[in-house]
Scaffold this active site. Structure first.
Site, mmCIF file in Angstrom:
data_model
loop_
_atom_site.group_PDB
_atom_site.id
_atom_site.type_symbol
_atom_site.label_atom_id
_atom_site.label_comp_id
_atom_site.label_asym_id
_atom_site.label_seq_id
_atom_site.Cartn_x
_atom_site.Cartn_y
_atom_site.Cartn_z
ATOM 1 N N ASP A 121 -17.438 8.257 -29.172
ATOM 2 C CA ASP A 121 -17.126 7.605 -30.448
ATOM 3 C C ASP A 121 -18.154 7.702 -31.977
ATOM 4 O OD1 ASP A 121 -17.103 4.749 -32.082
ATOM 5 O OD2 ASP A 121 -18.605 3.864 -31.035
ATOM 6 N N HIS A 128 -22.161 0.973 -42.876
ATOM 7 C CA HIS A 128 -22.977 0.557 -41.436
ATOM 8 C C HIS A 128 -23.756 1.468 -40.978
ATOM 9 C CE1 HIS A 128 -22.259 -1.130 -37.230
ATOM 10 N NE2 HIS A 128 -22.350 0.243 -36.450
ATOM 11 N N ARG A 137 -34.037 -0.544 -37.428
ATOM 12 C CA ARG A 137 -36.259 0.020 -37.862
ATOM 13 C C ARG A 137 -36.408 -0.936 -39.125
ATOM 14 N NH1 ARG A 137 -32.052 3.567 -36.234
ATOM 15 N NH2 ARG A 137 -31.595 4.126 -37.738
ATOM 16 N N ASP A 228 -14.323 -1.364 -30.300
ATOM 17 C CA ASP A 228 -15.513 -1.136 -29.573
ATOM 18 C C ASP A 228 -16.627 -2.323 -29.232
ATOM 19 O OD1 ASP A 228 -17.642 0.378 -28.348
ATOM 20 O OD2 ASP A 228 -18.446 1.037 -30.115
HETATM 21 CA CA CA Z 1 -18.922 2.096 -31.801
#
Ligand code: CA
Length: 408
Positions: A121, A128, A137, A228
């Site tokens: 992946d 994103h 963060r 995912d």
């Molecule tokens: Ca992913």
């Protein structure tokens, strides 16, 4: 081009598409090609001699997966596509034996089209990565120093890749609640999707071989939609320092039809300009991105669907050729059937964010559904449907649907 098979207006499976999948016929997984609301049973077509003019062993269509066919190579894929295009637009052998060969697609049970040996992946959408960086963060630079220099990725879990329509159980695991001093165990409270697409390796390499960027596309057979699924609370607690683990590996859903790179050719487009300039082994020429419309729908149990995201594959910062070249530059080998997912595909606008983490900005902003209810993350019995299609010059090809339901 017109086919003797009726293709409904706006069908994803026009004569220009001809994607490959595996469906169940007489209880046996059988390779097929989708056209309109029908499937060409490739094994039966081979048996009556539809492919006899092509020099390849057409018993590969007796297999439960497409791996053997893919191993025949790019010239064979192209020849089979040419023969099918001709046979579906004129009355030849396929027409003569249509009663035996053609199967109803709507309602056909689909299974995984390839045996997936390995799954990787990536994390290649700059919007994103920036959004997640800001949330995970908040006090640092959202993009880590490596991000613009290499396509960041991790090795995922192939065993839990499932076909569209497979329900998945909400995962349990460890999470660290805000302001707590020790972790707790239980079902994920921040169940999410990731809108992605994956490409499937069509040509293997040997250990120690690197794929130069100008040859990378020769190693790609086609693409599918890829969800995912992500448990954000598990992910947030576990991901430092080695990256995602149990927050991701409980399941990933793919759409059943593999759209070939040949079918996608007319939809090539430019990519986002990469700055700073990347290292020479990642530099490429020509259009390496694809204009593929993406949309995500959320449907609560026994309710109507709300579109929660509209995005496009062209928002990718790193393209597939760069991803594959980088993946193998150290000599890592790849095998036919391996799956490489893009990473969540988000655009600039809020409605184009490819995860609920971003759409709800880490649970702070509610997403309103058509029924008036709201979501920040996925609730039990919610169904997620992802669609993908290309449209240009009055022609349309699409990927169908990638559907998954989360159960308690
Ligand atoms: Ca992913």
């Amino acid at each position: 081009m017109n086919s003797w098979i009726n293709v409904p207006q706006n069908s994803d499976f026009s004569i220009y598409n001809l994607p490959y999948g595996v469906f169940i016929r007489d209880e046996k997984p059988t390779p097929g090609v989708a056209i309109g609301d029908s499937i060409v049973d490739l094994n039966t077509a081979a048996k009556v001699g539809v492919f006899s003019e092509i020099h390849f062993d057409d018993s590969v269509f007796e297999s439960d997966t497409l791996n053997d066919f893919i191993a025949c190579g790019k010239e064979t894929w192209s020849s089979v596509r040419k023969v099918l295009t001709r046979e579906l637009t004129s009355e030849n052998k396929l027409y003569e034996f249509r009663e035996k060969i053609m199967v109803d697609r709507v309602g056909a049970q689909m299974v995984l089209p390839v045996k997936v040996g390995d799954y990787t992946d990536f994390y290649s959408s700059i919007e994103h990565a920036t959004n997640v960086g800001k949330m995970f963060r908040p006090n640092g630079d959202p993009l880590l120093p490596n991000w613009r220099h290499l396509p960041v990725g991790y090795h995922g879990r192939a065993s839990s890749i499932v076909i569209s329509g497979t329900p998945l159980k909400r995962p349990q695991g460890q999470t660290m609640p805000p302001n707590a001093d020790k972790p707790v165990f239980g079902p994920s409270k921040r169940m999410d999707i990731e809108l992605e697409m994956a490409f499937i390796i069509g040509k293997s390499t040997k250990l120690g071989e690197a794929i130069p960027i100008e040859e990378a596309e020769d190693h790609i057979f086609g693409k599918v939609i890829f969800n995912d699924w992500s448990a954000r609370d598990l992910q947030k607690w576990e991901y430092v320092p080695l990256g995602p683990f149990l927050g991701k590996n409980f399941g990933s859903t793919i759409s059943p039809w593999i759209v070939t790179m040949e079918a996608l050719e007319p939809y090539r487009c430019e990519s986002i300009k990469q700055e700073p300039e990347v290292l020479p082994y990642l530099q490429y020429s020509g259009n390496k991105n694809y204009d593929i419309n993406l949309e995500v729908g959320l449907t609560p149990e026994n309710d109507e669907e709300t579109t929660i995201c509209e995005s496009n594959f062209k928002y990718m910062y790193w393209n597939m050729a760069q991803q594959l070249t980088h993946h193998t530059v150290n000599g890592c080998n790849v095998n036919i059937g391996d799956m490489m997912a893009s990473g969540t595909i988000s655009g600039k606008e809020k409605g184009s964010y490819g995860s609920m983490l971003e759409l709800s900005w880490s649970g702070k902003e509610e997403i309103t559904l058509k029924n008036g209810k709201t979501r920040t993350f996925i609730e039990d019995n919610d169904t997620i449907t992802i669609r993908a299609y290309c449209e240009k010059d009055g022609k349309r090809i699409g990927f169908g649907e990638c559907v998954g339901k989360i159960i308690a």
